[in-house]
Structure formats: C-alpha cells, structure tokens
Design an enzyme around this catalytic site. Structure first.
Site: not given
Ligand code: LIP
Length: 258
Positions: A66, A83, A88
């Site tokens: 990412e 990831d 986050t």
């Molecule tokens: C997140 C995902 C979550 C989604 C967010 C984001 P990140 O990943 O786990 O389900 O709703 O848009 O993609 O950005 O925390 O790695």
C-alpha cells in the site's frame, strides 16, 4: 543450519512487528487522497521491516504494498502483496480491529496468506491446499442462514460516490440478518467470515492489498470471494468490489447485481 520455511519467516516477521506497534502512540499522520485516507510512520515502518525480512530470504522478491510508490510484478516467481496496517483509521484512534496482511503469490497464483491482529493476538493464515488456521487451529466458514448471521460491511470511505449504494445494500441485508457491523478492516472482516464469526462481508471497492491475504484464508476455509456482479475475483492492481461468504449466504443476501 536448520532450514526455516519462508512462510515461517513471514509469520515471525509479522508477529514481531505486530507486537512492536500494538501499543503505538505519537502518530505522525499524513493525508493521502483525503482526510479519511491516512498513513502514519508505523505503516511505513511495518512495510520496511516486512520487505527486509522477506528480501533476506527471497532477494528476487517483488512487492505490491500500500505505501510503496512503485508496485511490483504480480506475475513474478515470488510476489508479496502487503497491507502494513489494514484499518489505519482504527489504529490512529487507538481502537482495536487493525491488522498486518501479507499474501505470497507465485507466478500470479495465490500460495500463502497471513493476517495478524496484534491487539487480539489472533494470527490467521493459510497455504493453498492446506486449509486455514487461526492461531494454529483449523477454521471454517459458517453454514448458518442469514437470519442467524452477522453481516459485516465496509463503507469505502475514500470513495464518497459509493456511499448511497453501500447504505442501500446495508438496508437490504439488515432486514434479513441478525445484525450488521462496520468494523473498519477488510482483511479482518474477511477473516471473521473465514472462521464463522460472521456470515457475510461486502464492500463496494477495495484495493488488492486490503483483501489479497484474507482471500486465500477465506477460500481455504470453504468460503467464496466474488464481486458485486457475482463474478469470482482474480487479483489485479485494479480496485474491485468484494463479497465474502459461503455460496448459500451470498445467494440468499440478494446483493449481487442489486
Ligand atoms: C481500509 C479497509 C477498509 C475500507 C477502507 C480502507 P486501510 O484499508 O480495510 O475495509 O473500508 O476504505 O481501504 O486503508 O486501512 O489499509
């Protein structure tokens, strides 16, 4: 010298960085595409440590991660889709429900997936053909009907154009299931489906690193991963909608081609 399989190297690297970041504080937060799309120094630290640990054993490894500007070749001999911190926003707010996620692909085909929740100390992993594990114990998707199941969903917060469609789908399933939950980590949501805690998960758009590892764990636990048109998902660098569950509950949900 004892040979340690690369999957064990990945497992140990994920666990050690997870324990390191679990009590994190003093976040240096940077906005990416919006005030909802954030990255911290910990995302970059976890990514750096995982890439170093894997590269030591696989110097030719390619990475799709990412927080990496340049994405590697998904069809290389060994490609790792990372990831560093999925969920986050939960992480920044000191909430649980965030995970470190690593998928290992070989020549474009899934080989191993690992998702670790450091606060819950829950390590989900699967090697293709060998079943899915949670802390070393076999897991399986639920066979319960919608009426007896929790449905998880994601809000695609980086894509406000999908908000109305998302909440239309939530309303559609809410009337058929026990209850709905929005937990904020796609990787963990899919793993909760894989171990039978939830019956279904869906989100209107995800990046490949959000679901790459959890998809391997889900399929090895007897689940299916399709998009909102009902088509099986083939991992690529493109974003895609995702539905995770067993075949019956996906059909029962009525959210395909809604
Ligand atoms: C997140 C995902 C979550 C989604 C967010 C984001 P990140 O990943 O786990 O389900 O709703 O848009 O993609 O950005 O925390 O790695």
């Amino acid at each position: 010298m004892t040979y340690i399989p690369v999957t064990e190297i990945i497992h140990e690297a994920i666990e050690s960085v997870g324990i390191h970041i679990a009590p994190a504080s003093g976040f240096q937060i940077t906005e990416k595409t919006s005030s909802r799309d954030l990255v911290t120094q910990y995302d970059r630290l976890v990514q750096e440590k995982l890439i170093a640990a894997i590269t030591e054993r696989k110097p030719d490894a390619q990475f799709i991660s990412e927080e990496l500007e340049k994405k590697g070749d998904l069809n290389a001999e060994n490609t790792f889709i990372i990831d560093p911190i999925d969920g986050t926003t939960n992480f920044i707010h000191g909430m649980g429900n965030f995970a470190i996620s690593v998928a290992w692909y070989k020549y474009g085909e899934p080989f191993y997936g690992a998702v670790y929740d450091p606060l819950a100390d829950e390590f989900f992993e699967a090697k293709v053909g060998m079943g899915a594990l949670l802390n070393g114990m076999r897991i399986h998707v639920s066979n319960a009907p919608m009426r007896d199941s929790i449905v998880l969903f994601g809000t695609s917060p980086y894509n406000p154009e999908l908000t109305d469609m998302t909440f239309d789908l939530v309303k559609k399933v809410f009337g058929k299931c026990q209850d709905v939950r929005q937990m904020g980590s796609a990787a963990l949501d899919i793993c909760h489906v894989a171990c039978g805690r939830a019956g279904l998960y869906f989100e209107a758009t995800l990046s490949p690193w959000d679901y790459a590892a959890a998809a391997i764990i889900l399929k090895e636990s007897g689940g299916e991963l399709v998009n909102l048109s009902g088509h099986e998902i083939k991992l690529s660098l493109e974003k895609t909608s995702v539905i995770a569950g067993n075949k019956n509950i996906i059909a029962e949900s009525g959210i395909i081609n809604h």
